[in-house]
Write a protein that holds these residues in place. Structure first.
Motif, PDB file in Angstrom:
ATOM      1  N   THR C  95      25.385 -11.751  87.777  1.00  0.00           N
ATOM      2  CA  THR C  95      26.823 -11.643  87.997  1.00  0.00           C
ATOM      3  C   THR C  95      27.351 -10.215  87.815  1.00  0.00           C
ATOM      4  O   THR C  95      28.542  -9.981  87.938  1.00  0.00           O
ATOM      5  CB  THR C  95      27.616 -12.592  87.071  1.00  0.00           C
ATOM      6  OG1 THR C  95      27.149 -12.413  85.738  1.00  0.00           O
ATOM      7  CG2 THR C  95      27.440 -14.031  87.484  1.00  0.00           C
ATOM      8  N   ASP C  97      26.905  -8.001  89.873  1.00  0.00           N
ATOM      9  CA  ASP C  97      27.399  -7.718  91.230  1.00  0.00           C
ATOM     10  C   ASP C  97      28.896  -7.972  91.354  1.00  0.00           C
ATOM     11  O   ASP C  97      29.590  -7.274  92.093  1.00  0.00           O
ATOM     12  CB  ASP C  97      26.685  -8.623  92.254  1.00  0.00           C
ATOM     13  CG  ASP C  97      25.246  -8.203  92.453  1.00  0.00           C
ATOM     14  OD1 ASP C  97      24.850  -7.167  91.896  1.00  0.00           O
ATOM     15  OD2 ASP C  97      24.519  -8.916  93.161  1.00  0.00           O
ATOM     16  N   LEU C  98      29.375  -8.985  90.638  1.00  0.00           N
ATOM     17  CA  LEU C  98      30.785  -9.341  90.751  1.00  0.00           C
ATOM     18  C   LEU C  98      31.690  -8.227  90.231  1.00  0.00           C
ATOM     19  O   LEU C  98      32.834  -8.115  90.646  1.00  0.00           O
ATOM     20  CB  LEU C  98      31.066 -10.644  89.996  1.00  0.00           C
ATOM     21  CG  LEU C  98      30.327 -11.883  90.505  1.00  0.00           C
ATOM     22  CD1 LEU C  98      30.636 -13.087  89.634  1.00  0.00           C
ATOM     23  CD2 LEU C  98      30.709 -12.180  91.952  1.00  0.00           C
ATOM     24  N   LEU C  99      31.158  -7.408  89.316  1.00  0.00           N
ATOM     25  CA  LEU C  99      31.956  -6.285  88.824  1.00  0.00           C
ATOM     26  C   LEU C  99      32.050  -5.204  89.897  1.00  0.00           C
ATOM     27  O   LEU C  99      33.008  -4.444  89.957  1.00  0.00           O
ATOM     28  CB  LEU C  99      31.344  -5.689  87.551  1.00  0.00           C
ATOM     29  CG  LEU C  99      31.182  -6.619  86.355  1.00  0.00           C
ATOM     30  CD1 LEU C  99      30.692  -5.831  85.153  1.00  0.00           C
ATOM     31  CD2 LEU C  99      32.495  -7.298  86.023  1.00  0.00           C
ATOM     32  N   LEU C 100      31.019  -5.135  90.726  1.00  0.00           N
ATOM     33  CA  LEU C 100      30.983  -4.094  91.754  1.00  0.00           C
ATOM     34  C   LEU C 100      31.877  -4.408  92.949  1.00  0.00           C
ATOM     35  O   LEU C 100      32.151  -3.535  93.761  1.00  0.00           O
ATOM     36  CB  LEU C 100      29.545  -3.896  92.233  1.00  0.00           C
ATOM     37  CG  LEU C 100      28.699  -3.026  91.309  1.00  0.00           C
ATOM     38  CD1 LEU C 100      27.322  -3.601  91.135  1.00  0.00           C
ATOM     39  CD2 LEU C 100      28.612  -1.609  91.838  1.00  0.00           C
ATOM     40  N   ILE C 101      32.307  -5.667  93.085  1.00  0.00           N
ATOM     41  CA  ILE C 101      33.182  -5.963  94.219  1.00  0.00           C
ATOM     42  C   ILE C 101      34.650  -5.961  93.803  1.00  0.00           C
ATOM     43  O   ILE C 101      35.508  -6.453  94.510  1.00  0.00           O
ATOM     44  CB  ILE C 101      32.830  -7.303  94.915  1.00  0.00           C
ATOM     45  CG1 ILE C 101      32.893  -8.461  93.914  1.00  0.00           C
ATOM     46  CG2 ILE C 101      31.453  -7.246  95.544  1.00  0.00           C
ATOM     47  CD1 ILE C 101      32.944  -9.808  94.591  1.00  0.00           C
ATOM     48  N   LYS C 102      34.931  -5.371  92.637  1.00  0.00           N
ATOM     49  CA  LYS C 102      36.321  -5.223  92.212  1.00  0.00           C
ATOM     50  C   LYS C 102      36.761  -3.775  92.434  1.00  0.00           C
ATOM     51  O   LYS C 102      35.968  -2.849  92.261  1.00  0.00           O
ATOM     52  CB  LYS C 102      36.461  -5.567  90.718  1.00  0.00           C
ATOM     53  CG  LYS C 102      36.101  -7.008  90.390  1.00  0.00           C
ATOM     54  CD  LYS C 102      37.199  -7.948  90.796  1.00  0.00           C
ATOM     55  CE  LYS C 102      36.997  -9.330  90.235  1.00  0.00           C
ATOM     56  NZ  LYS C 102      36.652 -10.342  91.161  1.00  0.00           N
ATOM     57  N   PRO C 103      38.026  -3.601  92.842  1.00  0.00           N
ATOM     58  CA  PRO C 103      38.484  -2.246  93.185  1.00  0.00           C
ATOM     59  C   PRO C 103      38.794  -1.387  91.961  1.00  0.00           C
ATOM     60  O   PRO C 103      39.806  -0.707  91.913  1.00  0.00           O
ATOM     61  CB  PRO C 103      39.750  -2.518  94.002  1.00  0.00           C
ATOM     62  CG  PRO C 103      40.265  -3.798  93.469  1.00  0.00           C
ATOM     63  CD  PRO C 103      39.069  -4.597  93.062  1.00  0.00           C
ATOM     64  N   LYS C 104      37.932  -1.418  90.966  1.00  0.00           N
ATOM     65  CA  LYS C 104      38.129  -0.613  89.759  1.00  0.00           C
ATOM     66  C   LYS C 104      36.769  -0.060  89.382  1.00  0.00           C
ATOM     67  O   LYS C 104      35.752  -0.551  89.866  1.00  0.00           O
ATOM     68  CB  LYS C 104      38.634  -1.509  88.610  1.00  0.00           C
ATOM     69  CG  LYS C 104      40.059  -1.966  88.783  1.00  0.00           C
ATOM     70  CD  LYS C 104      41.002  -0.863  88.380  1.00  0.00           C
ATOM     71  CE  LYS C 104      42.377  -1.115  88.983  1.00  0.00           C
ATOM     72  NZ  LYS C 104      43.229   0.058  88.894  1.00  0.00           N
ATOM     73  N   SER C 105      36.747   0.908  88.461  1.00  0.00           N
ATOM     74  CA  SER C 105      35.443   1.445  88.083  1.00  0.00           C
ATOM     75  C   SER C 105      34.642   0.349  87.379  1.00  0.00           C
ATOM     76  O   SER C 105      35.210  -0.508  86.697  1.00  0.00           O
ATOM     77  CB  SER C 105      35.598   2.666  87.185  1.00  0.00           C
ATOM     78  OG  SER C 105      35.621   2.288  85.844  1.00  0.00           O
ATOM     79  N   VAL C 106      33.334   0.374  87.578  1.00  0.00           N
ATOM     80  CA  VAL C 106      32.478  -0.663  87.006  1.00  0.00           C
ATOM     81  C   VAL C 106      32.580  -0.656  85.484  1.00  0.00           C
ATOM     82  O   VAL C 106      32.643  -1.703  84.839  1.00  0.00           O
ATOM     83  CB  VAL C 106      31.014  -0.450  87.438  1.00  0.00           C
ATOM     84  CG1 VAL C 106      30.130  -1.523  86.835  1.00  0.00           C
ATOM     85  CG2 VAL C 106      30.898  -0.471  88.942  1.00  0.00           C
ATOM     86  N   MET C 109      35.704  -2.387  84.420  1.00  0.00           N
ATOM     87  CA  MET C 109      35.574  -3.833  84.573  1.00  0.00           C
ATOM     88  C   MET C 109      34.667  -4.426  83.498  1.00  0.00           C
ATOM     89  O   MET C 109      34.897  -5.532  83.011  1.00  0.00           O
ATOM     90  CB  MET C 109      35.011  -4.182  85.961  1.00  0.00           C
ATOM     91  CG  MET C 109      35.996  -4.074  87.110  1.00  0.00           C
ATOM     92  SD  MET C 109      37.589  -4.831  86.823  1.00  0.00           S
ATOM     93  CE  MET C 109      37.107  -6.520  86.531  1.00  0.00           C
TER      94      MET C 109
END
Lengths: 279, 323, 260
Positions: C95, C97-106, C109
């Motif tokens: 999961t 990956d789910l942090l990488l599909i958010k428009p914020k720095s990893v 997140m």
């Protein structure tokens, strides 16, 4: 068929199951050996801190609570090695199986879960033997110059074996609580912390205030670490009571048997609940 | 062109590892690298409003493609342009405009109601209150989730959870939505509802790209199919063309009044001769026309009943996977 | 910035709500989070009660060091150190990956979704130990307080740096929660007066690996006898923070090239 061969066959069967289970656990964990090997770093570093603490403390004295600096360091060295030898995760394994439901598959096997879990522990520790225990032991022996030679090897080995079983049984009991509790993380860690403290992993038990020593004397936890360590050193004392080595090991046997009964009872209740709820 | 992919390649480097004592000691000094070519130069383009399905066996390169398109992974070579962005370079700006649902990776929080997870996304994507309420109400309506979103996630059925994943992924009104096996493990009713929802949103202009193993997903949803195998695109066209890909064939079941003669001839393969009066066969229309075949059978044996069916798509896919 | 604070607060709220689903376990865990940190203070108290000492230090002075250390951990663990387990767990089960599909720095997140409510127990313990020890010691001058504040800010920055290094390790060393043990063992040197260690070790934990800055360096300022090498320790800490940020980026780059 003679009674004897029948028993012999049964023992052969159990031994076969034990061997197969232990071996598969060994292989399974071999993939994680780099994680296990972290002990080779962590163990000696923690020991180094103890070394400096006690050196500072002993700077102005030669004995403290009847222990010399050398004995004190030996105590911590042995505690660490015993910790590695007897470590297991029976509590975590069991609660995990119960919570995700795969415990059911164990109910369908002709061998008790307890026996399998114990076999798994043996497999796990066999791997640990060459990955963490022997390397750490050698470091203690040659770098820190701790005498890892027991006063009476026979008794020490026996006491260690009992501790191996006792740690398993106590952890197993904590795991059983998952039959009742939806989340056991808290109680597990609470128990482990208190157990480690009462077993003498932090500091020899005779450093505690007198009233606590009396309490600890009657609790089973001293038999996990404190007793085997003392047996190893060859001198037992707690709450002002000195016991001979055979005597204290005898008490350890009694404690182990009591824990066995407790685990059985707890298990019987837990299983009843498990099948009753039908989870 | 909304998405344009050219010559995309991806090579993974891994190391061999043994488990015996000897191999362990050896691996401390020498490690044997292994190169895995996950993508061997694939190219395709997708227009706005399309609904494209990616098919392929496990390990074919579907997930790798999807990960690159969502900015999670950067490729070894080739170019990708999605709405003017290079996904892995302009990641933050880019992902604000896309949505993603992973059938096996939940974005919801297990112990609390989905709506609380929605609020977290509201904050992350900076969705204004009014808009948030409007979109949520709309999607809740479409997916029948009225009472569901306030119950703790762990109490929801798999279907309800998956529907909530869709809401979660689309609250910020993405222009493109990537779906990775979105119907895995769902029952027929939940599948239908989700497919309906996807079609509805697609009508409103949302572009969908999905990977799946469920061929009925593709049949119900996608007009266009891209089949990937061994890191290459082996097929890229409409579903109708896919059916015709290996010749236009029909499956025919026939039963007659009088005994059937031997039907085997060029273009006709008898798959099952049940009795003298009943048989199943495969007809290649390019070789033998359907009306001619019917006339032939009727003349020799008088047809009592006859059915003509498309060959199952699984068969075509199997052939594609094997190449 | 305002936006990010809002996101963080919503994240903390949801994490707390998640944890409160099992109230009993939550409070128990909070207590435990405090208890597990009590090892060093217990050893210290028992040593002094048995009539022994760390030469040159009274018990409350030693406890103050541990109080400062625990205070730092008590702030770090719930509020941002969660990146460690959060990253390890997410990389392990896919999961991340789910942090990488958010428009914020990893990283941001990972902090937001890694808020760890039960570790607030450590904070309670830190505040308690710190005030308890300080109440038995002469009150520090306002100037000392000021210096302490500056140094303690650096303590928190170093904690963050360790968090980044461990989380980064968690990306490549899949499923390895034992990185915590590495951290615990190294930083344990910061729990005791530096004077008890050998000279070379003192130099290492002050000027090479920032460990003394986690406890004894800020604490000794309050005691009115600053540790030697304080300035150097500050410099090393800042370098460490830079290094850890670089390390995290490097590991993240590795993740996006391999994809977990």
């Amino acid at each position: 068929m003679g009674r004897r061969t029948k028993i012999g066959k049964k023992i052969g069967y159990w031994f076969g199951v034990l061997k197969a289970t232990a071996f598969s656990t060994y292989k399974e964990w071999a993939a994680y050996r780099s994680q296990m090997a972290i002990s080779i770093f962590v163990g000696p570093v923690f020991f180094l801190i103890q070394l400096f603490i006690w050196r500072a403390v002993y700077a102005t004295r030669t004995t403290l609570n009847g222990l010399t600096l050398e004995q004190m360091l030996t105590y911590y060295g042995i505690v660490a090695v015993i910790g590695y030898l007897t470590y297991d995760s029976a509590d975590w394994d069991l609660q995990w199986l119960i919570r995700n439901g795969s415990f059911l598959t164990y109910m369908l096997r002709p061998v008790s879960y307890c026996f399998l879990a114990f076999a798994q522990k043996i497999g796990h520790r066999l791997l640990a033997l060459w990955v963490e225990i022997i390397p750490v032991g050698l470091l203690f022996l040659f770098v820190f110059k701790i005498r890892l030679v027991p006063a009476e090897p026979g008794w020490a080995l026996f006491s260690l074996g009992l501790s191996f079983v006792l740690v398993f049984l106590t952890n197993y009991c904590i795991g059983i609580t998952a039959f009742w509790l939806t989340k056991t993380e808290g109680i597990r860690r609470a128990f482990l912390t208190l157990r480690n403290l009462s077993a003498g992993m932090l500091i020899p038990l005779n450093f505690f205030p007198a009233w606590m020593q009396k309490l600890l004397f009657y609790l089973p936890f001293q038999f996990i670490t404190y007793v085997p360590t003392r047996v190893f050193i060859g001198h037992y004392e707690l709450a002002g009571i000195s016991l001979s080595i055979p005597r204290v090991v005898g008490l350890q046997v009694v404690a182990t048997l009591v824990m066995l009964v407790v685990a059985r009872l707890l298990w019987a209740c837990g299983i009843k609940r498990f099948t009753g709820v039908g989870a | 062109m909304l998405i344009s992919v050219k010559n995309l390649t991806k090579v993974y480097k891994t190391y061999q590892r043994g488990s015996s004592f000897k191999e362990t000691v050896k691996s401390l000094f020498v490690r044997k690298p292994l190169y895995v070519h996950a993508l061997k130069g694939i190219s395709f383009g997708i227009e706005k409003g399309e609904l494209v399905g990616f098919l392929g066996p496990n390990g074919a390169g579907k997930s790798t493609t999807l990960k690159i398109l969502t900015g999670i992974l950067y490729p070894s070579g080739g170019t990708v342009d999605v709405m003017g962005y290079i996904p892995w370079q302009d990641r933050k700006k880019y992902v604000a405009k896309i949505g993603a649902v992973f059938g096996q990776k939940s974005q919801l929080l297990w112990d609390i109601p989905p709506i609380d997870a929605f609020y977290l996304n509201k904050a992350i994507y900076v969705i204004p209150d009014r808009e948030f309420q409007r979109i949520m109400a709309h999607m809740v309506e479409l997916l029948d989730l009225k009472d569901v979103i306030r119950k703790p996630t762990r109490q929801l059925s798999l279907g309800e959870r998956m529907k909530c994943e869709f809401v979660m992924a689309m609250l910020h009104q993405p222009e493109i939505v990537f779906l990775d096996e979105p119907t895995i493990g769902l029952d027929v009713i939940a599948k239908d509802k989700i497919r309906e929802f996807i079609l509805e949103m697609n009508k409103k202009g949302v572009t969908f790209i999905l990977t799946t193993h469920d061929l009925s997903d593709i049949e119900h949803l996608a007009r266009r199919v891209i089949v990937v195998n061994h890191g290459e695109i082996v097929f890229d066209d409409t579903i109708t063309t896919l059916r015709r890909h290996w010749g236009e064939k029909k499956i025919i079941a026939v039963s007659t009044v009088y005994p059937l003669p031997d039907l085997t001839r060029p273009g006709v393969t008898v798959t099952k001769r049940i009795s003298d009066y009943q048989a199943e066969l495969e007809l290649d229309l390019a070789v033998y026309e359907l009306n001619k075949f019917i006339a032939l059978v009727n003349k020799s044996s008088t047809i009592r009943d006859l059915s003509v069916q498309e060959p199952p798509i699984e068969e075509t896919i199997k052939v594609l996977y094997k190449t | 910035m305002k936006n990010n604070i809002r996101i963080y607060l919503v994240g903390a709220k949801t994490a707390l709500a998640s944890r409160m689903a099992y109230r009993g376990d939550f409070f128990m865990s909070m207590l435990i989070m405090l208890l597990v940190e009590m090892a060093a203070p217990v050893i210290t108290i028992l040593i002094y009660q048995n009539g022994a000492t760390f030469p040159g230090w009274n018990m409350y002075e030693a406890l103050l060091i541990q109080g400062v250390f625990l205070l730092g951990k008590g702030i770090a663990y719930p509020f941002f150190f969660g990146i460690v387990w959060n990253t390890i767990e997410r990389v392990q089960n896919g999961t991340f990956d789910l942090l990488l599909i958010k428009p914020k720095s990893v990283l941001f997140m990972a902090i937001v979704t890694g808020f760890d409510a039960e570790d607030l127990g450590k904070l309670v313990g830190g505040v308690t130990l710190f005030t308890l020890a300080l109440s038995r010691l002469p009150a520090p001058e306002p100037g000392a307080w000021l210096q302490f504040m500056v140094l303690f800010t650096i303590t928190l920055m170093v904690m963050f740096g360790y968090g980044l290094v461990l989380a980064g390790l968690g990306i490549v060393w899949i499923g390895n929660f034992r990185v915590y043990e590495i951290f615990e063992s190294i930083t344990s040197f910061g729990l005791y007066p530096t004077a008890i260690f050998s000279k070379s070790l003192q130099t290492i934990i002050t000027l090479v690996i920032p460990v003394a800055i986690l406890g004894s360096v800020p604490a000794t300022v309050l005691l009115g006898r600053p540790s030697p090498g304080t300035l150097g320790a500050v410099g090393v800490s800042l370098l460490f923070l830079l290094f850890s940020l670089g390390f995290w980026r490097w590991m993240l780059k590795k993740y996006t090239s391999v994809g977990g």
